[in-house]
Scaffold this motif. Structure first.
Motif, short mmCIF file in Angstrom:
data_model
loop_
_atom_site.label_atom_id
_atom_site.label_comp_id
_atom_site.label_asym_id
_atom_site.label_seq_id
_atom_site.Cartn_x
_atom_site.Cartn_y
_atom_site.Cartn_z
N TYR A 175 0.84 -1.20 0.00
CA TYR A 175 0.00 0.00 0.00
C TYR A 175 0.88 1.25 0.00
O TYR A 175 1.99 1.26 0.52
N ALA A 176 0.38 2.34 -0.59
CA ALA A 176 1.19 3.56 -0.77
C ALA A 176 1.10 4.56 0.38
O ALA A 176 1.93 5.45 0.49
N TYR A 177 0.09 4.47 1.24
CA TYR A 177 -0.08 5.35 2.41
C TYR A 177 -0.04 6.84 2.08
O TYR A 177 0.92 7.55 2.40
N ARG A 234 1.63 -0.55 -7.89
CA ARG A 234 1.19 -0.20 -6.53
C ARG A 234 -0.32 0.04 -6.51
O ARG A 234 -1.02 -0.37 -5.59
N HIS A 235 -0.82 0.75 -7.52
CA HIS A 235 -2.25 1.07 -7.59
C HIS A 235 -3.09 -0.21 -7.62
O HIS A 235 -4.09 -0.33 -6.90
N LYS A 253 -5.78 -1.86 -5.06
CA LYS A 253 -7.13 -2.17 -5.53
C LYS A 253 -7.52 -3.60 -5.17
O LYS A 253 -8.67 -3.87 -4.79
N TYR A 254 -6.57 -4.53 -5.24
CA TYR A 254 -6.86 -5.94 -4.98
C TYR A 254 -6.33 -6.40 -3.62
O TYR A 254 -6.05 -7.59 -3.42
N VAL A 259 -3.03 -9.42 -9.28
CA VAL A 259 -2.44 -8.25 -9.94
C VAL A 259 -1.59 -8.71 -11.12
O VAL A 259 -1.62 -8.11 -12.21
N ALA A 260 -0.82 -9.77 -10.91
CA ALA A 260 0.04 -10.28 -11.99
C ALA A 260 -0.80 -10.72 -13.19
O ALA A 260 -0.45 -10.46 -14.35
#
Length: 448
Positions: free
Chosen positions: A358-360, A415-416, A420-421, A428-429
């Motif tokens: 997560y990007a925080y 990252r997005h 999201k998942y 994501v992959a």
């Protein structure tokens, strides 16, 4: 157990010396030493007495000479002169030389001395308590304790904070919301030479524009309709110490001009007043804005910008601090359990991966909130991925909103989708048509 209170009695009359020694020794917390000459006293000062009583008439050294020598070499030790002389001029002379008290030898001397020693014991206890509290407070604001982490980015900040604490130069702190700007400002103050003086913090954005001048500079009674009494402003409150102006980028031009004048002249006039008040204030400012850009937009004065810039500190966002995210998460979990008396909790490996991905946008503050909520929601000794809930507030996911390298755009996209998942790397992959190992390596290398 408290250390004994050490008393030196310097008295050449054996009978009188034994009388004082016996009387003061009635308190078992006192350790009393009797010396019959000034030289004996000086030879034993390595015992670090808490108070010394001096007979004015000694066989080898005059009382005032011994007093002067002790005062010069051990300035913190209280000195009580005991003399048969009752001349006021002699007492005044010795008090001016640094004696803490002057007692005339008579039937009441031992009682007066007892009371004086008791007061010194109380004062000494308070002094030790203050030193202890100061040590605890400074330890609390040790740089490595207020900002947890081992990343190169945070170590670089520690180095700059140490330089800021060692010099009186102004400091300007920039960084995203939640990176700990006020904590950094307070730590610099507490580790500087001004730590005994006030630290005054002002959030400029939280004060209505029409009240800001009065809040900063104070006002006199009758300066305006609601000014029913004199008000001391934040600059005066911080005199001798540090003034922290948070969100200084939100200042309107009128207040910017008045602030510049105060900083240039190192003095102020309260609103409605004529008295010029000299200032000795160390200024630390903070903002989440880019002040250089604000200067280009003409929304922030260029001369004020250079006046407050001093030593710039750019606090890194959490997403640029690599493994510090996991280090902080574990720290916050342990602190939460300790504070609320919960059994120790551990973060599951999948939970760590989810937290790391997560990007925080709210930085450390957001991470702390997320982890504490996860600790509340957990059932059992382990915090699972399902316990971790992200709720970003209005985060901009437009990847073309700023210029970046291709690699930086790639990391932002991955990252997005991890956010999201909920950190589900296989999903994501599959969505991005990249290998799972590629994403895991990006996580391991601290890129996302």
């Amino acid at each position: 157990m408290e250390s004994p209170f050490i008393i030196f009695i310097v008295e050449d009359d054996p009978w009188y010396g034994q009388l004082l020694h016996y009387h003061l020794s009635l308190n078992p917390e006192n350790t009393v030493h009797l010396w019959t000459s000034g030289q004996e006293c000086l030879d034993n000062m390595h015992l670090l007495p808490d108070v010394v009583t001096i007979d004015f008439s000694l066989p080898d050294i005059s009382g005032d000479k011994l007093l002067s020598t002790l005062r010069q070499r051990w300035p913190e030790v209280p000195l009580i002169v005991i003399s048969a002389q009752d001349k006021i001029a002699t007492a005044v002379h010795l008090l001016k030389m640094g004696a803490s008290d002057y007692l005339v030898k008579d039937d009441n001397t031992k009682d007066f001395l007892w009371n004086t020693v008791q007061k010194l014991r109380e004062t000494n206890g308070l002094r030790q308590r203050v030193k202890s509290l100061e040590s605890q407070l400074q330890a609390k604001y040790d740089f490595s304790k207020i900002m947890k982490g081992n990343s190169p980015a945070i170590k670089r900040i520690f180095g700059l904070m140490e330089k800021a604490a060692q010099t009186p130069v102004n400091v300007s702190i920039t960084g995203e919301t939640g990176t700990g700007k006020e904590l950094v400002a307070k730590a610099i103050h507490m580790n500087s030479g001004r730590h005994r003086k006030p630290f005054v913090a002002v959030n400029m954005a939280a004060i209505p524009t029409e009240l800001l001048e009065s809040e900063l500079f104070g006002h006199e009674k009758g300066a305006f309709t609601s000014a029913v009494a004199r008000k001391i402003g934040k600059f005066e409150e911080a005199n001798g110490g540090t003034l922290f102006l948070d969100e200084i980028g939100d200042l309107n031009p009128a207040i910017q001009s008045k602030l510049l004048r105060v900083l240039q002249e190192r003095e102020l006039q309260r609103v409605g007043g004529n008295e010029r008040i000299k200032l000795d204030v160390r200024l630390i400012t903070a903002t989440h804005k880019n002040l250089a850009d604000e200067v280009q937009k003409s929304t922030f004065r260029e001369d004020l910008y250079y006046r407050i810039m001093g030593l710039p500190l750019l606090l890194p966002p959490l997403r640029e601090r690599g493994q510090d995210t996991l280090y902080l998460a574990k720290y916050f979990v342990d602190e939460f359990c300790r504070e609320y008396g919960k059994p120790a909790l551990v973060l599951a490996p999948d939970t760590l991966a989810k937290l790391r991905a997560y990007a925080y946008p709210g930085n450390v503050r957001e991470l702390k909130t997320i982890v504490e909520l996860a600790a509340v929601l957990s059932n059992g000794p382990e915090i699972s991925p399902a316990d971790v809930m992200f709720a970003p507030a209005g985060r901009d996911t437009s990847f073309l909103s700023s210029e970046k390298t291709l690699r930086a755009y790639t990391c932002a996209i991955v990252r997005h989708y991890l956010e999201k998942y909920d950190g589900n790397v296989p999903q994501v992959a599959q969505t991005l048509d990249v290998g799972k190992s590629t994403i895991y390596k990006m996580i391991q290398d601290g890129e996302i």
